[in-house]
Motif scaffolding. Structure first.
Motif, short mmCIF file in Angstrom:
data_model
loop_
_atom_site.label_atom_id
_atom_site.label_comp_id
_atom_site.label_asym_id
_atom_site.label_seq_id
_atom_site.Cartn_x
_atom_site.Cartn_y
_atom_site.Cartn_z
N TYR A 432 0.84 -1.20 0.00
CA TYR A 432 0.00 0.00 0.00
C TYR A 432 0.87 1.24 0.00
CZ TYR A 432 -3.39 -3.41 1.76
OH TYR A 432 -4.19 -4.52 1.92
N ARG A 433 0.33 2.31 -0.57
CA ARG A 433 0.95 3.64 -0.50
C ARG A 433 0.04 4.53 0.35
NH1 ARG A 433 3.80 5.36 -5.76
NH2 ARG A 433 5.11 3.70 -4.88
N LEU A 434 0.64 5.14 1.38
CA LEU A 434 -0.11 5.97 2.32
C LEU A 434 0.19 7.44 2.04
CD1 LEU A 434 0.53 3.96 5.63
CD2 LEU A 434 -1.16 3.53 3.81
N LYS A 455 -6.53 1.81 6.81
CA LYS A 455 -7.75 2.60 6.57
C LYS A 455 -7.46 4.08 6.75
CE LYS A 455 -11.08 -1.01 7.78
NZ LYS A 455 -10.05 -2.07 7.75
N VAL A 456 -8.14 4.89 5.94
CA VAL A 456 -8.01 6.34 6.03
C VAL A 456 -8.42 6.80 7.44
CG1 VAL A 456 -8.93 8.54 5.19
CG2 VAL A 456 -8.39 6.70 3.57
N GLY A 457 -7.58 7.63 8.03
CA GLY A 457 -7.89 8.20 9.34
C GLY A 457 -7.53 7.32 10.51
N GLU A 458 -7.10 6.09 10.27
CA GLU A 458 -6.73 5.18 11.36
C GLU A 458 -5.21 5.10 11.46
OE1 GLU A 458 -8.54 1.38 11.29
OE2 GLU A 458 -10.59 2.16 11.24
N ARG A 459 -4.70 5.23 12.67
CA ARG A 459 -3.26 5.23 12.89
C ARG A 459 -2.69 3.83 12.69
NH1 ARG A 459 -0.14 7.16 18.37
NH2 ARG A 459 -0.99 5.19 19.13
N ILE A 460 -1.58 3.76 11.96
CA ILE A 460 -0.93 2.48 11.70
C ILE A 460 0.57 2.63 11.98
CG2 ILE A 460 -0.68 3.03 9.23
CD1 ILE A 460 -0.83 0.01 8.68
N ARG A 471 10.86 3.51 13.20
CA ARG A 471 9.42 3.22 13.16
C ARG A 471 8.67 4.53 13.33
NH1 ARG A 471 8.84 0.26 19.08
NH2 ARG A 471 10.07 1.83 20.23
N ALA A 472 7.45 4.56 12.83
CA ALA A 472 6.65 5.78 12.93
C ALA A 472 5.18 5.42 12.79
CB ALA A 472 7.06 6.77 11.85
N TYR A 473 4.34 6.17 13.49
CA TYR A 473 2.90 6.05 13.31
C TYR A 473 2.47 6.96 12.16
CZ TYR A 473 2.19 3.37 17.60
OH TYR A 473 2.22 2.40 18.56
N VAL A 474 1.57 6.48 11.34
CA VAL A 474 1.05 7.26 10.22
C VAL A 474 -0.47 7.21 10.26
CG1 VAL A 474 0.91 7.44 7.70
CG2 VAL A 474 3.07 6.79 8.78
N SER A 533 4.37 -3.77 8.17
CA SER A 533 3.48 -3.68 9.34
C SER A 533 4.16 -4.30 10.54
CB SER A 533 2.16 -4.40 9.05
OG SER A 533 2.41 -5.80 8.90
N ALA A 534 3.64 -4.03 11.72
CA ALA A 534 4.20 -4.60 12.95
C ALA A 534 4.15 -6.12 12.92
CB ALA A 534 3.45 -4.05 14.16
N LYS A 535 3.06 -6.68 12.42
CA LYS A 535 2.94 -8.15 12.36
C LYS A 535 3.95 -8.75 11.39
CE LYS A 535 -1.93 -8.64 13.67
NZ LYS A 535 -3.25 -9.17 13.26
#
Length: 554
Positions: A432-434, A455-460, A471-474, A533-535
């Motif tokens: 995916y591209r965020l 998902k749009v608006g959800e922190r990942i 690492r960073a939250y987006v 992803s973290a997983k």
């Protein structure tokens, strides 16, 4: 599958293959366009009864260290992958930059849709392999095609980054192995030269006309045709290559050589002196005399520019418009500025509309550095004809695309190496591209196939694949899934259509425009972030720790 047709020139041409897809543009792209060891391995797979096992491959170099696990837990859940898979990708962006343009996908799909050995090809393979190889293997090759292969890929013309799979190849291990070399070949140069073209476009700017003039310096006819196609895709406006114009519908442009001018010793050699006007039946009986009359009115300049202007003004009298001049040596910045002043002076003195905007084209071994230097000096060039450095990718000869096995028979595989950049990312993945608030891409992220989509608006949480501290939250404002199905085989999935080259070019230009400027700059560009992803991060390191050898101190 497609039936082979042998034309009068002896080259094999493919009729439309499965899905109504034409054969490869280059008739030399056949199932034989591969390395000998691919057939050696295919025979070994067949002999061991493994040829029908399904593989997932992501384009990488052949793996030297893989893990084979009976059951692997992915964050508490089993990984279910239906086939052997390979990933096709690259490890570093070319030319010291921080982006790459993906190109060559259409030719890969054309090969796959028309993949079928002829009797002549099988006879050659049989003559090339040891005589001890069993006849049943060649019967197996006779029935081989890509109907059990699936191809998922990023769309051609997209801006792409290291480690992200450009293509995922899924299918029986033997046929997928035979596809490795041609797929890498078709992607490697195409993406490299498209990226080179995009970099030249970025330095030149949007307003300049870029002309690909590299045919005579390209690495053979194949290099010349491919360069014209992918330079156009990467943002060039036209080519001098007539064959490429016919094959791909690329606009043609050209000037003339010094030899043409030098071949005329004096105006007396011009036997046909008359010229019909552009807008009517009137004829100028002595066009040469008209040119000489204009030349006498022009102030002398130590160059051929007054000669051009005299011809252009004479043509203007008859309703024609001269296109412009080409500068091919000397100080291009200074000469272009002087020529522009001369054109503007003529427009003012003789009242010829738009003469001051007469086009100036520059050539002479141009490259990125030359264009950048001209910008800094200030110039009046409207169009650049670029050849050698563009089509030969003089600054870097290869992209370094690789093809790596990531899973076979539901068993994930990983390549281990002391060089962390060569450690592969195992299993079937989604990419995916965020995008952020300003519309720029922020990060590309790979996840396990069964993970929920961002998902749009959800922190990942986005993690560097190998560096635990990065690492960073987006919180994405837009999420774009990158890989689409371009060859479904027998799976019944919908197949993404292959667009014409002009639409791929438009896609490429749009992709480049939406990148953040600091990722695009020539010097010290900001690296674009590629993450997992973290997983998936936990899974990679679980495999790594389980398979890495443990040293023993005496």
């Amino acid at each position: 599958m497609a039936a082979a047709v042998v034309e009068a020139n002896g080259l094999k041409k493919q009729e439309k293959g499965a899905g109504g897809i034409d054969g490869p543009t280059n008739p030399m792209v056949t199932p034989l366009l591969t390395d000998l060891y691919q057939f050696t391995m295919a025979y070994a797979y067949w002999k061991a009864g493994k040829h029908s096992e399904r593989a997932v491959i992501i384009n990488l170099s052949p793996s030297r260290a893989c893990v084979f696990l009976e059951v692997v837990a992915f964050n508490g859940a089993e990984i279910h992958v239906s086939s052997e898979r390979f990933d096709l990708y690259f490890r570093r962006n070319p030319f010291g930059g921080e982006y790459t343009v993906f190109a060559g996908l259409e030719e890969c799909i054309r090969l796959i849709a028309n993949f079928k050995f002829t009797e002549d090809e099988i006879a050659f393979i049989q003559a090339s392999l040891p005589s001890s190889c069993e006849i049943g293997f060649y019967n197996y090759l006779r029935g081989l095609d890509c109907s059990d292969v699936e191809i998922h890929a990023i769309s051609e013309g997209f801006v792409v980054f290291p480690k992200i799979p450009l293509m995922r190849v899924e299918g029986p291990v033997a046929v997928v192995q035979l596809l490795e070399t041609p797929l890498v070949n078709l992607i490697n140069y195409a993406s490299l030269v498209a990226t080179n073209a995009a970099r030249h476009r970025f330095v030149a700017g949007k307003s300049k006309l870029l002309l690909e003039f590299g045919l005579r310096r390209a690495q053979g006819p194949d290099g010349g045709i491919g360069a014209s196609k992918y330079c156009y895709m990467g943002g060039f406006d036209a080519t001098s290559n007539v064959a490429a114009g016919k094959l791909f519908g690329i606009p043609l442009r050209g000037t003339h050589s010094h030899a043409f001018v030098s071949s005329f010793m004096s105006p007396d050699e011009i036997t046909e002196k008359s010229l019909k006007s552009a807008d009517g039946p009137n004829v100028c009986e002595d066009f040469v005399g008209l040119v000489q009359a204009w030349l006498s009115k022009l102030k002398v300049m130590r160059s051929s520019i007054p000669n051009f202007c005299a011809v252009a003004l004479a043509l203007n009298d008859l309703g024609y418009k001269a296109l412009g001049i080409r500068l091919d040596s000397g100080d291009l910045a200074y000469q272009s500025c002087e020529a522009r002043k001369f054109f503007q002076a003529i427009e003012k003195e003789f009242g010829v509309p738009d003469f001051g905007r007469t086009s100036i084209t520059a050539s002479n071994d141009l490259n990125e550095e030359t264009l950048d230097a001209l910008n800094k000096q200030g110039h009046e060039v409207d169009a650049f004809g670029i050849g050698t450095h563009l089509v030969t990718c003089y600054a870097q000869p290869a992209l370094g695309v690789v093809f790596k096995l990531v899973e076979i028979n539901n068993q994930p595989r990983i390549k281990l190496s002391e060089d962390v950049s060569k450690v592969s990312i195992p299993c079937k993945k989604r990419c995916y591209r965020l995008y952020g608030k300003e519309g720029y891409p922020l990060v590309d992220i790979m996840t396990g196939e069964s993970e929920p989509s961002p998902k749009v608006g959800e922190r990942i949480l986005c993690r560097h694949p190998f560096n635990e501290s990065k690492r960073a939250y987006v919180v994405p404002q837009r999420v774009e899934e990158l890989m689409k199905c371009y060859w479904p085989g027998r799976s019944g999935k919908d197949r993404e259509e292959l667009p014409p080259i002009n639409l791929i070019r438009e896609r490429c230009i749009k992709q480049l425009e939406q990148m953040r400027p600091d990722h695009m700059r020539r010097l010290n560009p900001t690296p674009y972030k590629v993450s997992v992803s973290a997983k998936l991060y936990d899974f990679i390191h679980f495999l790594w720790l389980n398979e890495a050898p443990v040293g023993e101190l005496q």
